[in-house]
Design a protein around this motif. Structure first.
Motif, PDB file in Angstrom:
ATOM      1  N   UNK A   1      35.084 -62.323  47.761  1.00 37.58           N
ATOM      2  CA  UNK A   1      36.123 -61.742  46.801  1.00 37.58           C
ATOM      3  C   UNK A   1      35.976 -62.051  45.809  1.00 37.58           C
ATOM      4  N   UNK A   2      36.154 -63.418  45.108  1.00 39.52           N
ATOM      5  CA  UNK A   2      36.595 -64.245  44.068  1.00 39.52           C
ATOM      6  C   UNK A   2      35.145 -63.614  43.975  1.00 39.52           C
ATOM      7  N   UNK A   3      33.381 -64.524  43.932  1.00 33.57           N
ATOM      8  CA  UNK A   3      32.547 -64.485  43.564  1.00 33.57           C
ATOM      9  C   UNK A   3      31.989 -63.513  43.139  1.00 33.57           C
ATOM     10  N   UNK A   4      32.335 -62.310  43.910  1.00 36.24           N
ATOM     11  CA  UNK A   4      31.921 -60.463  42.863  1.00 36.24           C
ATOM     12  C   UNK A   4      32.798 -60.372  41.829  1.00 36.24           C
TER      13      UNK A   4
ATOM     14  N   UNK B   1      35.918 -53.222  40.297  1.00 45.00           N
ATOM     15  CA  UNK B   1      36.381 -51.998  40.999  1.00 45.00           C
ATOM     16  C   UNK B   1      35.033 -51.406  41.569  1.00 45.00           C
ATOM     17  N   UNK B   2      33.667 -51.611  41.081  1.00 48.88           N
ATOM     18  CA  UNK B   2      32.571 -50.832  41.289  1.00 48.88           C
ATOM     19  C   UNK B   2      31.901 -52.057  41.653  1.00 48.88           C
ATOM     20  N   UNK B   3      31.891 -53.239  41.336  1.00 51.31           N
ATOM     21  CA  UNK B   3      31.385 -53.575  42.056  1.00 51.31           C
ATOM     22  C   UNK B   3      31.520 -54.206  43.589  1.00 51.31           C
ATOM     23  N   UNK B   4      33.140 -54.704  43.911  1.00 54.52           N
ATOM     24  CA  UNK B   4      33.517 -54.339  44.919  1.00 54.52           C
ATOM     25  C   UNK B   4      33.146 -53.086  45.842  1.00 54.52           C
ATOM     26  N   UNK B   5      33.539 -52.024  45.936  1.00 55.75           N
ATOM     27  CA  UNK B   5      32.717 -51.071  46.621  1.00 55.75           C
ATOM     28  C   UNK B   5      30.826 -51.241  46.138  1.00 55.75           C
ATOM     29  N   UNK B   6      31.279 -51.921  44.863  1.00 53.49           N
ATOM     30  CA  UNK B   6      28.515 -51.200  45.586  1.00 53.49           C
ATOM     31  C   UNK B   6      28.483 -52.788  46.929  1.00 53.49           C
ATOM     32  N   UNK B   7      29.377 -53.957  47.071  1.00 49.13           N
ATOM     33  CA  UNK B   7      29.402 -55.031  48.163  1.00 49.13           C
ATOM     34  C   UNK B   7      29.650 -54.327  49.380  1.00 49.13           C
TER      35      UNK B   7
END
Length: 310
Positions: A182-185, A164-170
Motif C-alpha cells: 500500500x505504501x509503495x502504490x 484512490x485511483x491507483x488503489x483501485x487500479x492495482x
C-alpha cells in the motif's frame, strides 16, 4: 512484543482532573496504564475504571496496575459505551475522566498490527482485534469514490483522487495485502513534484484508513457527550488529541456544551432555554513543553483540552 507507550502530557492531564482520594475516575483509553497509574496512586477509598478496546493494552495495563487492583476495574470495550459500562458496574456518576485519543506507541511499533508504513505486515489497523472489518477489507472493497472521500476527509490528503485511483487500479490485478504494498502504490500515485519534507508520503493515507477502520471520529462526539453526562457537578473531562480533525471535534463539542442561549439577537427574550452544562478548564489548548518534545517526537501534535461539569 512488550507493550510500550509513552503517555503524552501526563502530568498536565492528570493535574487537570484535580483527583480526590475518594473519587471515581475513568481512563477511557487505558493503553499502557500511564495515566491510570498516576491517578490510582492518589486514590484512597476511590476507584479507577480503565477502558480499552485493545486486549494487548488491557493485559499490559492490568499487569502494571496489579499493586492497585483493590481500587481498579478494567473493562474491554470502546470508551463511547461509557454510560452502559457504568450502568453495568452500578456506578451512577464519576468525578473525572481522561481520553488519550489516537493510536498508541505500541500499536505503531508492533509492526504485525499493520498500523505502520515503516514495517511490512498484513494490512490490519484494528484497535480491537476481535472486530472483523480491517484495513485489508477497506482497501480492497471500497469504491474509488469512497476511498477518495475518506483519504481526503480523514487524511487531509490533497492527492486523494490519484491515490484512490491507483488503489483501485492495482487491486484489479491482485489484492493489496501488506502495508509495504500500500505504501509503495501511494508513493507511485503522487506526482514527483509532491513534497512532504517532514512527513512520509503514506502518513496521511494510513491515518485516514485507520480512522475509518476504527470509526474514531464517528464515535467521538457521542463519546464526549456521554462522558460529560455522567460527570458529577465539578467533575472534569480531559481530552488529549493528536491531529486537527480530533481537536476540531473536541473544540466544537466543548463550545456547544459551554454555551448558553442560541436565539437570534433580534429576539427580545430567550425561547430556546439552552443553558451551559459545563465550562472550559482552559481557553487555549495545553501543549507539550520543550523537554517533552525533545524526549518524545509524538508529542509535537498533542493538544489537551478540558471541561468542568456545572
Amino acid at each position: 512484543m512488550e507493550f510500550k507507550h509513552i503517555s503524552v502530557l501526563l502530568e498536565e492531564s492528570v493535574s487537570m482532573l484535580n483527583v480526590k482520594s475518594d473519587g471515581i475516575y475513568v481512563d477511557g483509553t487505558l493503553g499502557g496504564g500511564g495515566h491510570s497509574e498516576l491517578i490510582i496512586k492518589q486514590l484512597d477509598g476511590g476507584r479507577l475504571i480503565g477502558i480499552d478496546q485493545d486486549k494487548d493494552a488491557i493485559e499490559a495495563a492490568s499487569e502494571r496496575l496489579k499493586p492497585y487492583r483493590d481500587r481498579l476495574t478494567v473493562v474491554h470495550r470502546n470508551f463511547s459505551e461509557v454510560k452502559n459500562i457504568l450502568d453495568e458496574i452500578k456506578v451512577s456518576a464519576i468525578d473525572g475522566a481522561i481520553l488519550d485519543l489516537g493510536v498508541s506507541s505500541h500499536q505503531l511499533d508492533a509492526g504485525e498490527r499493520g498500523f505502520s508504513y515503516n514495517s511490512d505486515a498484513v494490512l490490519d489497523m484494528r484497535m480491537n482485534k476481535e472486530q472483523e472489518f480491517s484495513a485489508y477489507e477497506l482497501v480492497n472493497t471500497y469504491s474509488e469514490e469512497d476511498l477518495k472521500r475518506i483519504i481526503y476527509a480523514y487524511g487531509e490528503e490533497r492527492f486523494a483522487p490519484q491515490i484512490a485511483r491507483m488503489i483501485v487500479s492495482e487491486r484489479e490485478k491482485k489484492p493489496i495485502k501488506t502495508t509495504f504494498e500500500l505504501s509503495d502504490l501511494i508513493k507511485r500515485a503522487m506526482p514527483k513534484s509532491a513534497k512532504y519534507a517532514d512527513k512520509h508520503p503514506a502518513k496521511r493515507t494510513f491515518q485516514a484508513i485507520r480512522i475509518e477502520v476504527n470509526r474514531e471520529l464517528e464515535i467521538l462526539e457521542k463519546a464526549i457527550r456521554n462522558f460529560v453526562s455522567v460527570l458529577k457537578p465539578g467533575g472534569v473531562l480531559a481530552i488529549i488529541t493528536f491531529h486537527s480533525l480530533e481537536d476540531r471535534i473536541v473544540k466544537t463539542v466543548f463550545n456547544d456544551l459551554t454555551s448558553g442561549c442560541e436565539c437570534p439577537k433580534s429576539f427580545p427574550i430567550c425561547v430556546c432555554n439552552k443553558k451551559p452544562i459545563g465550562k472550559p478548564v482552559n481557553k487555549k489548548p495545553i501543549i507539550s513543553g520543550r523537554e517533552e518534545l525533545e524526549m518524545n517526537n509524538r508529542a509535537h501534535s498533542a493538544k489537551l483540552r478540558g471541561i468542568i461539569k456545572l
